[in-house]
Motif scaffolding. Structure first.
Motif, PDB file in Angstrom:
ATOM      1  N   ARG A 323      29.952 -15.065   1.561  1.00 25.32           N
ATOM      2  CA  ARG A 323      30.538 -13.822   2.067  1.00 25.32           C
ATOM      3  C   ARG A 323      30.241 -12.668   1.113  1.00 25.32           C
ATOM      4  N   THR A 360      34.506  -7.077   4.766  1.00 31.59           N
ATOM      5  CA  THR A 360      34.589  -8.509   5.089  1.00 31.59           C
ATOM      6  C   THR A 360      35.956  -8.869   5.663  1.00 31.59           C
ATOM      7  N   ALA A 362      38.332  -9.860   4.046  1.00 28.00           N
ATOM      8  CA  ALA A 362      38.821 -11.014   3.299  1.00 28.00           C
ATOM      9  C   ALA A 362      39.067 -10.675   1.830  1.00 28.00           C
ATOM     10  N   TYR A 407      38.616 -13.405  -3.571  1.00 24.95           N
ATOM     11  CA  TYR A 407      38.928 -13.820  -2.210  1.00 24.95           C
ATOM     12  C   TYR A 407      39.894 -14.999  -2.305  1.00 24.95           C
TER      13      TYR A 407
END
Length: 598
Positions: A323, A360, A362, A407
């Motif tokens: 990611r 993202t 996130a 994250y």
């Protein structure tokens, strides 16, 4: 924005604050006072309340300390901060001191002669004070534990942090807290120890499968813990930080008490009690020994198990890096296409990169303030751009971007150095040597039992052959949604901790030319079992976790050995295969060109 561009401490206040501290020293009958960059938990990162060194001196680096004497105030800094400290402190008030080349004991003896130097026993480890006392033996200088004098002169010192604690899922951790506590308790019983004192925030968060928000950029909780040999834990942390769900997550075998209850609980223990001399504050030792409780020296029992990630943590970390890699690639494309068309500054670049990570949906936080240094700012190893220092990216130079993200499934840290126009043949040659060092670590196979000190030279050898080097370690440990700098594992000539499967480290050689440019390249790697080879000796190797291209325009292909060229092409092919499907069509096309074979 997570990152702020406001200036840190004000160096113009350094002189007046130093004068007030010296008045407080005289009133306390002291001829010196130690000001570390540390808090009571002895972690590398501290809350704003504990930024005493920065408040006093103006120096904002993540390591260092000050020794204040009547006639001189030394700010001790290692090789990462030699340039930064001179720009941040009032040199009329403070003297930068190269450390560890210059040790505080001989320096104090030289500049003081005789007298009493005070220190806050909550901000120094037992090992640290013991070494200093030994160095001062016979000098006429003695040490005295006392109340913190910086706190006494800091009128608007921020309150203690009040971040909320929250649960970290067992399935992502790979083990429940009960399983971790049971395993460590068995080790205590085997060692004949009744309890262990846990002082490091990331250790207690790992042990209890919780996270917090008490330290910027690090999802950790301030607190202390006592782990008993029956696997029960008493956690000393502000109860207001825990909602009902987090309290339930802790379970019945974890007793939550306010921090003020710690001292009485320590005095009530039955020994032996395990304490880590290298990480626990001296005050812990003083409380236990003052109560006549037997103390056993040993490592924090959480540190090594925490460093060796579970399979679940590694799987989650891989996902986080994919990611993050996609966000970084989007940034690299944006910079490549935008810089030639309009003026950009360092703040523009930092803002854009954070924006791609935020997109993202996130992103929990950054893992540290992004280091984005154009031209000579790249030579300041831990440079942090502010509104006052913000520099145009310029032309025909280099841009160093060191950044990372937190994250819920992993912590990332990546550095890329990028060309802004044509930086010249010398910069490209230096870049290639740094890349060769990264490749050497990435490709390494090594016998089990070797430590970071045994591998560090591999990254430096290409630079050494040109008479160059860098003044920082090659790599630090990295947590799993925890601190981006994690011990005890390191790639460093100072590290004697054997590397073990599951340990995540950074791989980040560099080169810095003061006043001109800086180069650093960084991937995160995880230690794995090496596949069978030769006579099947037990060996380890590294799996790369970070995926983003190195800038081909800076690689001098003729300098590369055939194996190095093969590694780069294979790495870029893997970047394209793993990151390409996560991108839009235009960014995929950009990435295909960036990852083309050499």
């Amino acid at each position: 924005m997570f990152q702020s561009f406001a200036a840190g401490a004000d160096p113009t206040q350094g002189g007046p604050r130093l004068a007030r501290l010296r008045v407080a020293m005289a009133e306390a009958g002291l001829q010196g006072f130690l000001v570390p960059r540390a808090d009571a938990h002895q972690g590398e990162y501290v809350a704003v309340r504990d930024e005493r060194l920065s408040w006093l001196t103006g120096f904002t680096g993540s390591a260092g300390f000050a020794v204040v004497l009547p006639g001189i105030a030394g700010v001790f800094i290692d090789g990462r901060y030699r340039v930064q400290v001179r720009a941040q402190v009032d040199l009329a008030a403070y003297t930068p001191v190269p450390w560890p080349e210059t040790q505080p004991g001989p320096w104090i003896a030289q500049h003081l002669g005789a007298g009493v130097v005070g220190f806050d026993p909550w901000l120094h480890t037992a090992d640290e004070i013991a070494r200093l006392e030994a160095a001062l033996s016979g000098s006429g200088v003695t040490l005295r534990a006392c109340a913190n004098l910086v706190d006494a002169i800091w009128p608007d010192q921020p309150p203690p942090p009040q971040g909320r604690a929250f649960a970290h899922p067992d399935d992502m951790a790979g083990q429940s807290s009960a399983e971790k506590r049971a395993a460590l308790a068995a080790g205590l019983r085997k060692a004949g120890v009744r309890a262990a004192v846990i002082t490091l925030p990331d250790s207690l968060c790992w042990l209890l499968n919780i996270r917090g928000a008490d330290v910027p950029r690090n999802p950790v909780l301030h607190g202390f813990a006592l782990l008993s040999d029956d696997a029960r834990v008493t956690l000393f942390a502000d109860p207001a930080k825990f909602d009902a769900a987090t309290r339930a997550h802790l379970g019945d075998e974890v007793d939550l008490q306010p921090p003020a209850a710690l001292e009485a609980a320590l005095r009530a223990l039955t020994g032996p009690v395990l304490v880590d001399r290298a990480t626990a504050p001296l005050a812990i030792w003083q409380l236990l020994e003052g109560a006549g409780i037997a103390v056993q020296t040993g490592d924090d029992p959480c540190r090594l198990p925490k460093a060796c990630k579970t399979p679940a943590e590694i799987v989650a970390t891989r996902t986080a890096h994919l990611r993050d890699g996609a966000a970084v690639v989007q940034f690299l494309r944006w910079l490549d296409e935008t810089h030639p068309t309009r003026p950009l500054t360092e703040i523009d670049a930092v803002t854009a990169l954070e924006g791609f990570r935020r997109a993202t949906n996130a992103l929990h936080d950054l893992s540290f303030d992004t280091i984005c240094g154009a031209g000579p700012h790249g030579a300041i190893i831990h440079y942090r751009v502010t509104e006052e220092t913000n520099r145009p990216l310029g032309q025909d130079t280099l841009l160093l971007v060191d950044s990372g993200a937190q994250y819920r499934d992993g912590t990332t840290d990546i550095t890329r150095t990028l060309p802004l126009g044509d930086p010249g043949d010398e910069a490209r040659a230096c870049y290639t040597r740094v890349l060769q060092g990264l490749i050497a670590i990435s490709r390494c196979r090594f016998p089990k039992g070797l430590a970071g000190r045994d591998l560090d030279a591999l990254a430096r050898a290409p630079l050494w052959m040109a008479g160059l080097d860098y003044d920082h370690g090659t790599g630090h440990g990295v947590g799993a949604f925890l601190s981006v700098h994690e011990g005890p594992q390191r790639l460093s000539r100072l590290s004697d901790v054997p590397l073990q499967p599951g340990m995540i480290l950074s791989n980040e050689p560099g080169y810095y030319r003061e006043g001109a440019f800086g180069i650093r390249l960084e991937n995160l790697i995880v230690v794995t079992e090496a596949p069978p080879l030769g006579d099947n000796r037990a060996q380890l190797c590294f799996e790369t976790l970070t995926f983003a291209p190195f800038d081909r325009r800076l690689i001098v292909t003729a300098m590369l050995a055939p194996g190095e060229r093969v590694w780069i092409d294979a790495y870029h092919a893997e970047v394209l295969a793993k990151i390409g499907p996560l991108l839009d069509a235009a960014t995929q096309d950009w990435l295909k060109a960036a990852c083309a074979p050499l």
